[in-house]
Design a protein around this motif. Structure first.
Motif, PDB file in Angstrom:
ATOM      1  N   TYR A  41       0.946  -1.254   0.167  1.00  0.00           N
ATOM      2  CA  TYR A  41       0.133   0.017  -0.045  1.00  0.00           C
ATOM      3  C   TYR A  41       0.913   1.332  -0.063  1.00  0.00           C
ATOM      4  O   TYR A  41       1.047   1.831   0.974  1.00  0.00           O
ATOM      5  CB  TYR A  41      -0.872  -0.006   1.242  1.00  0.00           C
ATOM      6  CG  TYR A  41      -1.887  -1.074   1.155  1.00  0.00           C
ATOM      7  CD1 TYR A  41      -3.066  -1.234   0.769  1.00  0.00           C
ATOM      8  CD2 TYR A  41      -1.381  -2.349   1.782  1.00  0.00           C
ATOM      9  CE1 TYR A  41      -4.087  -2.468   0.850  1.00  0.00           C
ATOM     10  CE2 TYR A  41      -2.242  -3.518   1.930  1.00  0.00           C
ATOM     11  CZ  TYR A  41      -3.400  -3.387   1.435  1.00  0.00           C
ATOM     12  OH  TYR A  41      -4.114  -4.491   1.544  1.00  0.00           O
ATOM     13  N   PRO A  42       1.363   1.659  -1.167  1.00  0.00           N
ATOM     14  CA  PRO A  42       2.071   2.904  -1.224  1.00  0.00           C
ATOM     15  C   PRO A  42       1.235   4.188  -1.021  1.00  0.00           C
ATOM     16  O   PRO A  42       0.423   4.279  -1.809  1.00  0.00           O
ATOM     17  CB  PRO A  42       2.840   2.793  -2.696  1.00  0.00           C
ATOM     18  CG  PRO A  42       1.935   1.912  -3.449  1.00  0.00           C
ATOM     19  CD  PRO A  42       1.326   0.978  -2.438  1.00  0.00           C
ATOM     20  N   CYS A  43       1.853   5.003  -0.075  1.00  0.00           N
ATOM     21  CA  CYS A  43       1.334   6.252  -0.122  1.00  0.00           C
ATOM     22  C   CYS A  43       1.610   7.298  -0.746  1.00  0.00           C
ATOM     23  O   CYS A  43       3.106   7.470  -0.820  1.00  0.00           O
ATOM     24  CB  CYS A  43       1.350   6.825   1.394  1.00  0.00           C
ATOM     25  SG  CYS A  43       0.381   8.292   1.713  1.00  0.00           S
ATOM     26  N   ARG A  44       0.817   7.708  -1.996  1.00  0.00           N
ATOM     27  CA  ARG A  44       1.317   8.790  -2.767  1.00  0.00           C
ATOM     28  C   ARG A  44       1.597  10.397  -2.248  1.00  0.00           C
ATOM     29  O   ARG A  44       2.115  11.133  -2.994  1.00  0.00           O
ATOM     30  CB  ARG A  44       0.449   8.907  -3.943  1.00  0.00           C
ATOM     31  CG  ARG A  44       0.787   7.876  -5.047  1.00  0.00           C
ATOM     32  CD  ARG A  44       0.437   6.654  -4.576  1.00  0.00           C
ATOM     33  NE  ARG A  44       0.375   5.489  -5.674  1.00  0.00           N
ATOM     34  CZ  ARG A  44      -0.230   4.431  -5.893  1.00  0.00           C
ATOM     35  NH1 ARG A  44      -0.473   3.974  -4.444  1.00  0.00           N
ATOM     36  NH2 ARG A  44      -0.575   3.681  -6.706  1.00  0.00           N
ATOM     37  N   HIS A  45       1.569  10.423  -1.085  1.00  0.00           N
ATOM     38  CA  HIS A  45       1.728  11.923  -0.265  1.00  0.00           C
ATOM     39  C   HIS A  45       2.864  11.930   0.157  1.00  0.00           C
ATOM     40  O   HIS A  45       3.779  12.626   0.027  1.00  0.00           O
ATOM     41  CB  HIS A  45       0.412  12.058   0.515  1.00  0.00           C
ATOM     42  CG  HIS A  45       0.577  13.415   0.947  1.00  0.00           C
ATOM     43  ND1 HIS A  45       0.654  13.567   2.368  1.00  0.00           N
ATOM     44  CD2 HIS A  45       0.371  14.668   0.564  1.00  0.00           C
ATOM     45  CE1 HIS A  45       0.668  14.905   2.618  1.00  0.00           C
ATOM     46  NE2 HIS A  45       0.579  15.365   1.443  1.00  0.00           N
ATOM     47  N   CYS A  46       3.199  10.813   1.276  1.00  0.00           N
ATOM     48  CA  CYS A  46       4.509  10.854   2.021  1.00  0.00           C
ATOM     49  C   CYS A  46       5.642   9.921   1.327  1.00  0.00           C
ATOM     50  O   CYS A  46       6.723   9.887   1.531  1.00  0.00           O
ATOM     51  CB  CYS A  46       4.419  10.297   3.411  1.00  0.00           C
ATOM     52  SG  CYS A  46       3.677   8.655   3.783  1.00  0.00           S
ATOM     53  N   LEU A  47       4.989   9.129   0.275  1.00  0.00           N
ATOM     54  CA  LEU A  47       5.882   8.254  -0.611  1.00  0.00           C
ATOM     55  C   LEU A  47       6.524   7.360   0.253  1.00  0.00           C
ATOM     56  O   LEU A  47       7.658   7.056   0.203  1.00  0.00           O
ATOM     57  CB  LEU A  47       6.871   8.902  -1.557  1.00  0.00           C
ATOM     58  CG  LEU A  47       6.439  10.051  -2.562  1.00  0.00           C
ATOM     59  CD1 LEU A  47       7.236  10.553  -3.305  1.00  0.00           C
ATOM     60  CD2 LEU A  47       5.408   9.147  -3.517  1.00  0.00           C
ATOM     61  N   ARG A  48       5.915   6.523   1.247  1.00  0.00           N
ATOM     62  CA  ARG A  48       6.241   5.413   2.111  1.00  0.00           C
ATOM     63  C   ARG A  48       5.060   4.344   1.928  1.00  0.00           C
ATOM     64  O   ARG A  48       3.944   4.616   1.737  1.00  0.00           O
ATOM     65  CB  ARG A  48       6.260   5.883   3.413  1.00  0.00           C
ATOM     66  CG  ARG A  48       7.266   7.234   3.807  1.00  0.00           C
ATOM     67  CD  ARG A  48       7.629   7.228   5.129  1.00  0.00           C
ATOM     68  NE  ARG A  48       8.463   6.105   5.766  1.00  0.00           N
ATOM     69  CZ  ARG A  48       9.797   6.129   5.918  1.00  0.00           C
ATOM     70  NH1 ARG A  48      10.355   7.049   5.371  1.00  0.00           N
ATOM     71  NH2 ARG A  48      10.197   4.849   6.342  1.00  0.00           N
ATOM     72  N   TRP A  49       5.571   3.196   2.206  1.00  0.00           N
ATOM     73  CA  TRP A  49       4.644   2.152   2.383  1.00  0.00           C
ATOM     74  C   TRP A  49       3.767   2.278   3.581  1.00  0.00           C
ATOM     75  O   TRP A  49       4.569   2.514   4.590  1.00  0.00           O
ATOM     76  CB  TRP A  49       5.479   0.547   2.418  1.00  0.00           C
ATOM     77  CG  TRP A  49       6.121   0.434   1.387  1.00  0.00           C
ATOM     78  CD1 TRP A  49       7.590   0.039   1.063  1.00  0.00           C
ATOM     79  CD2 TRP A  49       5.518   0.142  -0.031  1.00  0.00           C
ATOM     80  NE1 TRP A  49       8.008  -0.217  -0.114  1.00  0.00           N
ATOM     81  CE2 TRP A  49       6.618  -0.533  -0.956  1.00  0.00           C
ATOM     82  CE3 TRP A  49       4.324  -0.243  -0.567  1.00  0.00           C
ATOM     83  CZ2 TRP A  49       6.492  -0.773  -2.145  1.00  0.00           C
ATOM     84  CZ3 TRP A  49       4.095  -0.763  -1.848  1.00  0.00           C
ATOM     85  CH2 TRP A  49       5.228  -0.939  -2.614  1.00  0.00           C
ATOM     86  N   ALA A  50       2.581   2.305   3.551  1.00  0.00           N
ATOM     87  CA  ALA A  50       1.586   2.215   4.919  1.00  0.00           C
ATOM     88  C   ALA A  50       2.036   1.041   5.461  1.00  0.00           C
ATOM     89  O   ALA A  50       2.309   0.103   5.129  1.00  0.00           O
ATOM     90  CB  ALA A  50       0.437   2.360   4.268  1.00  0.00           C
ATOM     91  N   LYS A  51       2.042   1.196   6.942  1.00  0.00           N
ATOM     92  CA  LYS A  51       2.365   0.093   7.633  1.00  0.00           C
ATOM     93  C   LYS A  51       1.168  -0.805   7.823  1.00  0.00           C
ATOM     94  O   LYS A  51      -0.091  -0.237   8.124  1.00  0.00           O
ATOM     95  CB  LYS A  51       3.116   0.650   8.952  1.00  0.00           C
ATOM     96  CG  LYS A  51       4.226   1.421   8.630  1.00  0.00           C
ATOM     97  CD  LYS A  51       5.046   1.680  10.183  1.00  0.00           C
ATOM     98  CE  LYS A  51       6.166   2.382  10.030  1.00  0.00           C
ATOM     99  NZ  LYS A  51       6.055   3.741   9.589  1.00  0.00           N
ATOM    100  N   PRO A  52       1.357  -2.200   8.145  1.00  0.00           N
ATOM    101  CA  PRO A  52       0.224  -2.964   8.580  1.00  0.00           C
ATOM    102  C   PRO A  52      -0.526  -2.403   9.882  1.00  0.00           C
ATOM    103  O   PRO A  52       0.277  -1.926  10.812  1.00  0.00           O
ATOM    104  CB  PRO A  52       0.818  -4.174   8.935  1.00  0.00           C
ATOM    105  CG  PRO A  52       2.022  -4.189   8.160  1.00  0.00           C
ATOM    106  CD  PRO A  52       2.498  -2.988   8.100  1.00  0.00           C
ATOM    107  N   GLY A  53      -1.753  -2.174   9.904  1.00  0.00           N
ATOM    108  CA  GLY A  53      -2.533  -1.590  10.883  1.00  0.00           C
ATOM    109  C   GLY A  53      -2.823  -0.366  10.525  1.00  0.00           C
ATOM    110  O   GLY A  53      -4.148   0.189  11.055  1.00  0.00           O
ATOM    111  N   GLU A  54      -2.161   0.254   9.763  1.00  0.00           N
ATOM    112  CA  GLU A  54      -2.691   1.911   9.164  1.00  0.00           C
ATOM    113  C   GLU A  54      -3.820   1.693   8.497  1.00  0.00           C
ATOM    114  O   GLU A  54      -4.015   0.554   7.716  1.00  0.00           O
ATOM    115  CB  GLU A  54      -1.347   2.632   8.676  1.00  0.00           C
ATOM    116  CG  GLU A  54      -0.433   2.753   9.661  1.00  0.00           C
ATOM    117  CD  GLU A  54       0.680   3.481   8.993  1.00  0.00           C
ATOM    118  OE1 GLU A  54       1.285   4.401   9.726  1.00  0.00           O
ATOM    119  OE2 GLU A  54       1.118   3.537   7.672  1.00  0.00           O
ATOM    120  N   ARG A  55      -4.622   2.910   8.292  1.00  0.00           N
ATOM    121  CA  ARG A  55      -5.705   2.786   7.016  1.00  0.00           C
ATOM    122  C   ARG A  55      -5.084   3.694   5.972  1.00  0.00           C
ATOM    123  O   ARG A  55      -4.670   4.748   6.367  1.00  0.00           O
ATOM    124  CB  ARG A  55      -6.970   3.152   7.965  1.00  0.00           C
ATOM    125  CG  ARG A  55      -7.404   2.467   8.946  1.00  0.00           C
ATOM    126  CD  ARG A  55      -8.918   3.126   9.447  1.00  0.00           C
ATOM    127  NE  ARG A  55      -8.539   4.141   9.897  1.00  0.00           N
ATOM    128  CZ  ARG A  55      -9.411   5.288   9.530  1.00  0.00           C
ATOM    129  NH1 ARG A  55     -10.923   4.811   8.870  1.00  0.00           N
ATOM    130  NH2 ARG A  55      -9.572   6.572   9.687  1.00  0.00           N
TER     131      ARG A  55
END
Ligand SMILES: [Zn+2]
Length: 155
Positions: A41-55
């Motif tokens: 789940y790559p976040c296009r805003h912070c350019l990091r992989w979202a971590k398990p448990g995040e939404r």
């Protein structure tokens, strides 16, 4: 290390904020998903992989605007909670060295070149695509799913 000739352009904060707002209203095309994988789940805003448990919010984004032959709207993720927009714009985002394809577009949004990069060479591929004077910008996309990840412009 030589100074990069490119600038990373993450998703604008207004677009991420709007997606969060629309998701809260329960719109059918803005899905809120609980992350269950460290690299899915790559976040296009912070350019990091979202971590398990995040939404995250999954929603359609027009990376190439309407009215052009290459117009394209496709699914992207952003963190459901506010996150900090990627700021190291002269550095290639470390989380996305693997599995990216790079598409070069001209000033009229026509795709004029494309290449897949290995993890050790995304900078070289970007610089090569930008060496073409016709290239206006380069889009990084997922090799497997094809989804838009971020834009690259000349610095
Ligand atoms: Zn984020």
């Amino acid at each position: 290390m030589k100074t990069s000739t490119f600038r990373i352009v993450p998703l604008p904060t207004e677009v991420a904020e709007e997606a969060r707002h629309v998701a809260e209203s329960g719109a059918a095309d803005h899905a809120v998903i609980k992350v269950d994988s460290a690299t899915g789940y790559p976040c296009r805003h912070c350019l990091r992989w979202a971590k398990p448990g995040e939404r995250v919010i999954l929603f359609p984004y027009a990376s190439i605007p309407g009215g052009h032959p290459y117009s394209e709207t496709g699914p992207i993720f952003v963190h459901a909670e506010p996150c900090e927009r990627y700021g190291a714009t002269r550095e290639y985002p470390a989380d996305f060295r693997n599995g990216r394809a790079f598409r070069a577009y001209d000033a009229n949004y026509n795709m004029i070149d494309a290449e897949v990069a290995n993890a050790n060479e995304p900078e070289a591929v970007i610089e090569k695509l930008l060496q073409n004077s016709e290239t206006e910008f380069v889009d990084a996309r997922s090799v497997t799913r094809g989804c838009f990840t971020f834009r690259i412009q000349r610095s």
